[in-house]
Enzyme design. Structure first.
Site, mmCIF file in Angstrom:
data_model
loop_
_atom_site.group_PDB
_atom_site.id
_atom_site.type_symbol
_atom_site.label_atom_id
_atom_site.label_comp_id
_atom_site.label_asym_id
_atom_site.label_seq_id
_atom_site.Cartn_x
_atom_site.Cartn_y
_atom_site.Cartn_z
ATOM 1 N N ALA A 144 0.832 -1.205 0.000
ATOM 2 C CA ALA A 144 0.000 0.000 0.000
ATOM 3 C C ALA A 144 0.867 1.255 0.000
ATOM 4 O O ALA A 144 0.626 2.201 -0.761
ATOM 5 C CB ALA A 144 -0.938 -0.007 1.210
ATOM 6 N N TYR A 145 1.876 1.262 0.850
ATOM 7 C CA TYR A 145 2.757 2.432 0.935
ATOM 8 C C TYR A 145 3.561 2.607 -0.350
ATOM 9 O O TYR A 145 3.628 3.711 -0.908
ATOM 10 C CB TYR A 145 3.696 2.278 2.130
ATOM 11 C CG TYR A 145 4.665 3.417 2.309
ATOM 12 C CD1 TYR A 145 4.222 4.684 2.688
ATOM 13 C CD2 TYR A 145 6.030 3.232 2.105
ATOM 14 C CE1 TYR A 145 5.115 5.734 2.862
ATOM 15 C CE2 TYR A 145 6.931 4.270 2.277
ATOM 16 C CZ TYR A 145 6.475 5.524 2.659
ATOM 17 O OH TYR A 145 7.368 6.556 2.825
ATOM 18 N N THR A 146 4.174 1.525 -0.826
ATOM 19 C CA THR A 146 4.995 1.662 -2.025
ATOM 20 C C THR A 146 4.150 2.022 -3.244
ATOM 21 O O THR A 146 4.594 2.788 -4.104
ATOM 22 C CB THR A 146 5.798 0.373 -2.303
ATOM 23 O OG1 THR A 146 4.903 -0.737 -2.378
ATOM 24 C CG2 THR A 146 6.814 0.127 -1.211
#
Length: 289
Positions: free
Chosen positions: A149-151
């Site tokens: 999700a972050y990347t």
């Protein structure tokens, strides 16, 4: 008060706070976006003549409008010389298990918030032929297990940055990404706490599949954060250099980790790189290993 002015989001702690204090020390007028008034007051105490706190959650359109109006009233026709889109969130969860609302939360801050902030301040930036710095991450260069999700949000931010670089150049507004690696900030502790809270919501099957890898992931992140992390002031110094240099590059990597990540992605075949990552987390090797 300097005639040069900059807006910095996420200035309550970490990289954002370091940037705000450093730029104030260089005698810039700093409009520092913080989530609450107490954080703003504490930040202003660091340089009361040069820091103007703005209560600003980049996901709130009313706060963005109020902040843009405040800055416009302050800078007038001289315009805004810089915008540093630094506010961000992030934590670890496998894509199979991430609640869609958590995925949206990453994009709301890390992508949509950057776009909304840029739209709010673009007229003032155009007046000054100012510069936009999007604080990206080595996670926008290389992705691994459990941080999808972050990347994904940081890869999207890289695309937004390149689009802005094309679109605003004709009016003299230059855009670039500053790409920190492992920086000594409270983000690591916040991310671990958020990751553990997310894990509590996993099903028993999800914990059986991904629990050991998640704990290993968090342990590796702690090791990484403890191993010669970059001081946030180093990032702030790069941000200042970017705001005053004559010619702007597309990206500025800060710290050994982000440079190593870029080199590894360039050097290694995808199957080799992914296999190395999975082995580090003791995940099953996969068909491409």
């Amino acid at each position: 008060m300097s005639s040069k002015s900059v807006v910095i989001t996420g200035a309550g702690s970490g990289i954002g706070r370091a940037c705000a204090v450093w730029m104030a020390q260089q005698r810039w007028r700093v409009f520092a976006g913080v989530r609450d008034a107490d954080a703003g007051a504490a930040l202003r105490d660091a340089a009361p003549e040069h820091i103007v706190p703005l209560v600003l959650d980049v996901t709130q359109s009313d706060q963005l409008k109020a902040a843009a109006d405040t800055v416009r009233d302050a800078v007038g026709s001289a315009g805004l010389d810089g915008l540093v889109n630094n506010a961000a969130v992030g934590w670890s969860t496998p894509i199979e298990l991430v609640p869609i609302e958590d995925l949206r939360a990453h994009f709301e801050v890390n992508v949509f918030g950057v776009v909304a902030t840029t739209q709010a301040f673009a007229p003032a930036l155009r007046d000054a032929a100012g510069r936009i710095i999007n604080v990206s991450s080595m996670a926008g260069t290389i992705t691994g297990p459990l941080w999808g999700a972050y990347t994904a949000s940081k890869f999207a931010l890289e695309a937004v940055t390149d689009s802005l670089r094309h679109e605003l150049q004709p009016w003299g507004v230059q855009t670039c990404a500053v790409v920190p690696g492992v920086v000594r900030t409270p983000l690591w502790d916040k991310a671990e706490r958020a990751s553990l809270r997310a894990m509590e919501r996993w099903s028993a099957r999800g914990k059986a599949l991904y629990g050991p890898a998640q704990h290993r992931r968090l342990a590796l992140d702690r090791e990484l954060a403890a191993h010669d992390p970059t001081d946030p002031v180093q990032v702030a110094q790069v941000v200042h250099r970017v705001l005053v240099c004559e010619r702007l590059a597309a990206r500025y990597r800060v710290g050994w980790a982000t440079k190593a990540a870029a080199f590894a992605r360039w050097l290694l075949p995808t199957s080799v790189l992914h296999g190395m990552m999975r082995r580090r987390l003791a995940l099953p090797p996969g068909a491409d290993s």
